[in-house]
Scaffold this motif. Structure first.
Motif, PDB file in Angstrom:
ATOM      1  N   TYR A 110     -18.960  -1.901   3.209  1.00  0.00           N
ATOM      2  CA  TYR A 110     -18.550  -3.396   2.852  1.00  0.00           C
ATOM      3  C   TYR A 110     -18.873  -3.398   1.367  1.00  0.00           C
ATOM      4  O   TYR A 110     -19.766  -2.826   0.718  1.00  0.00           O
ATOM      5  CB  TYR A 110     -19.200  -4.494   3.655  1.00  0.00           C
ATOM      6  CG  TYR A 110     -19.038  -4.658   4.914  1.00  0.00           C
ATOM      7  CD1 TYR A 110     -17.758  -5.099   5.394  1.00  0.00           C
ATOM      8  CD2 TYR A 110     -20.139  -4.156   5.993  1.00  0.00           C
ATOM      9  CE1 TYR A 110     -17.655  -5.256   6.670  1.00  0.00           C
ATOM     10  CE2 TYR A 110     -19.818  -4.225   7.177  1.00  0.00           C
ATOM     11  CZ  TYR A 110     -18.714  -4.787   7.593  1.00  0.00           C
ATOM     12  OH  TYR A 110     -18.251  -4.878   8.858  1.00  0.00           O
ATOM     13  N   ARG A 111     -17.585  -4.023   0.578  1.00  0.00           N
ATOM     14  CA  ARG A 111     -17.674  -3.982  -0.687  1.00  0.00           C
ATOM     15  C   ARG A 111     -18.506  -5.556  -1.148  1.00  0.00           C
ATOM     16  O   ARG A 111     -19.044  -5.642  -2.225  1.00  0.00           O
ATOM     17  CB  ARG A 111     -16.401  -4.203  -1.378  1.00  0.00           C
ATOM     18  CG  ARG A 111     -15.850  -2.737  -1.454  1.00  0.00           C
ATOM     19  CD  ARG A 111     -14.635  -2.689  -2.042  1.00  0.00           C
ATOM     20  NE  ARG A 111     -14.137  -3.397  -3.174  1.00  0.00           N
ATOM     21  CZ  ARG A 111     -13.372  -4.234  -3.542  1.00  0.00           C
ATOM     22  NH1 ARG A 111     -12.296  -4.135  -2.848  1.00  0.00           N
ATOM     23  NH2 ARG A 111     -13.029  -4.747  -4.495  1.00  0.00           N
ATOM     24  N   LYS A 112     -18.233  -6.525  -0.099  1.00  0.00           N
ATOM     25  CA  LYS A 112     -18.812  -7.747  -0.309  1.00  0.00           C
ATOM     26  C   LYS A 112     -19.962  -8.044   0.728  1.00  0.00           C
ATOM     27  O   LYS A 112     -19.668  -7.556   1.751  1.00  0.00           O
ATOM     28  CB  LYS A 112     -17.790  -8.812  -0.165  1.00  0.00           C
ATOM     29  CG  LYS A 112     -16.826  -8.821  -1.202  1.00  0.00           C
ATOM     30  CD  LYS A 112     -15.698  -9.825  -1.116  1.00  0.00           C
ATOM     31  CE  LYS A 112     -14.815  -9.778  -2.433  1.00  0.00           C
ATOM     32  NZ  LYS A 112     -13.691 -10.619  -2.271  1.00  0.00           N
ATOM     33  N   HIS A 113     -21.003  -8.781   0.482  1.00  0.00           N
ATOM     34  CA  HIS A 113     -21.961  -9.067   1.390  1.00  0.00           C
ATOM     35  C   HIS A 113     -22.091 -10.776   1.410  1.00  0.00           C
ATOM     36  O   HIS A 113     -22.168 -11.366   0.408  1.00  0.00           O
ATOM     37  CB  HIS A 113     -23.293  -8.409   1.042  1.00  0.00           C
ATOM     38  CG  HIS A 113     -23.243  -6.855   0.840  1.00  0.00           C
ATOM     39  ND1 HIS A 113     -23.240  -6.167   2.017  1.00  0.00           N
ATOM     40  CD2 HIS A 113     -22.752  -6.257  -0.198  1.00  0.00           C
ATOM     41  CE1 HIS A 113     -22.813  -4.908   1.595  1.00  0.00           C
ATOM     42  NE2 HIS A 113     -22.937  -5.119   0.204  1.00  0.00           N
ATOM     43  N   ASN A 173     -19.769  -7.967   4.884  1.00  0.00           N
ATOM     44  CA  ASN A 173     -21.163  -7.465   5.298  1.00  0.00           C
ATOM     45  C   ASN A 173     -21.812  -8.958   5.847  1.00  0.00           C
ATOM     46  O   ASN A 173     -21.923  -9.802   4.925  1.00  0.00           O
ATOM     47  CB  ASN A 173     -21.815  -6.571   4.697  1.00  0.00           C
ATOM     48  CG  ASN A 173     -23.046  -6.172   5.366  1.00  0.00           C
ATOM     49  OD1 ASN A 173     -22.849  -5.800   6.651  1.00  0.00           O
ATOM     50  ND2 ASN A 173     -24.111  -5.965   4.643  1.00  0.00           N
ATOM     51  N   ASN A 174     -22.453  -8.903   6.890  1.00  0.00           N
ATOM     52  CA  ASN A 174     -23.340 -10.251   7.412  1.00  0.00           C
ATOM     53  C   ASN A 174     -22.482 -11.513   7.512  1.00  0.00           C
ATOM     54  O   ASN A 174     -23.098 -12.368   7.808  1.00  0.00           O
ATOM     55  CB  ASN A 174     -24.414 -10.475   6.481  1.00  0.00           C
ATOM     56  CG  ASN A 174     -25.558  -9.292   6.679  1.00  0.00           C
ATOM     57  OD1 ASN A 174     -25.578  -8.602   7.665  1.00  0.00           O
ATOM     58  ND2 ASN A 174     -26.060  -9.117   5.593  1.00  0.00           N
ATOM     59  N   ALA A 175     -21.032 -11.339   7.668  1.00  0.00           N
ATOM     60  CA  ALA A 175     -20.465 -12.727   7.804  1.00  0.00           C
ATOM     61  C   ALA A 175     -19.868 -12.892   9.393  1.00  0.00           C
ATOM     62  O   ALA A 175     -19.090 -13.500   9.623  1.00  0.00           O
ATOM     63  CB  ALA A 175     -19.154 -12.707   6.867  1.00  0.00           C
ATOM     64  N   CYS A 176     -20.540 -12.291  10.427  1.00  0.00           N
ATOM     65  CA  CYS A 176     -20.103 -12.258  11.872  1.00  0.00           C
ATOM     66  C   CYS A 176     -20.154 -13.640  12.311  1.00  0.00           C
ATOM     67  O   CYS A 176     -19.297 -14.019  12.989  1.00  0.00           O
ATOM     68  CB  CYS A 176     -20.888 -11.107  12.574  1.00  0.00           C
ATOM     69  SG  CYS A 176     -22.720 -11.248  12.464  1.00  0.00           S
TER      70      CYS A 176
END
Length: 134
Positions: free
Chosen positions: A5-8, A97-100
């Motif tokens: 992922y490029r964004k977190h 990332n981590n946006a589930c």
């Protein structure tokens, strides 16, 4: 599904009140709310779940082994690429990332009967500003 992922994103707390507040801020009618489901097997605990239930969000931890197994299983699956008003579902590919939790909310309210509860004028109410230290 091991992705680069490029964004977190700072993960959302898996809390029905938080999910409800966010969904309402984004334009979901106050007629719908998120609730904890205490069991999928115990009839007494399951009976505490308000009905009708329009969606179920399952929260579980993953591991590198689990992610590797999914990548192997999913390698030959054709990626869903359809879009438009005539599609029976709306699908958001997770690219952060981590946006589930956020993606789970979007999928839950964008599909089935829940989509009938989305305001035609989302974000019509001001979003509270969060500031460091406030």
């Amino acid at each position: 599904m091991s992705h680069q992922y490029r964004k977190h994103f700072t993960p959302l707390e898996s809390n029905p009140s938080l999910f409800t507040s966010l969904a309402h801020t984004l334009g979901l009618s106050p007629a719908l709310e998120f609730h904890d489901v205490l069991s999928l097997h115990d009839a007494d605990l399951l009976s505490l779940t308000p009905r009708p239930a329009h969606a179920l969000i399952i929260v579980f931890p993953t591991s590198p082994n689990y992610e590797a197994e999914l990548t192997t299983k999913d390698k030959d699956i054709t990626q869903y690429t359809s879009s438009g008003d005539n599609e029976p579902i709306i699908w958001y590919k997770q690219t952060i990332n981590n946006a589930c939790g956020l993606y789970a909310i979007l999928h839950a309210v964008s599909n089935g009967h829940a989509r009938d509860f989305i305001s035609k004028n989302p974000l019509s109410h001001p979003i509270p500003c969060l500031r460091h230290g406030s």
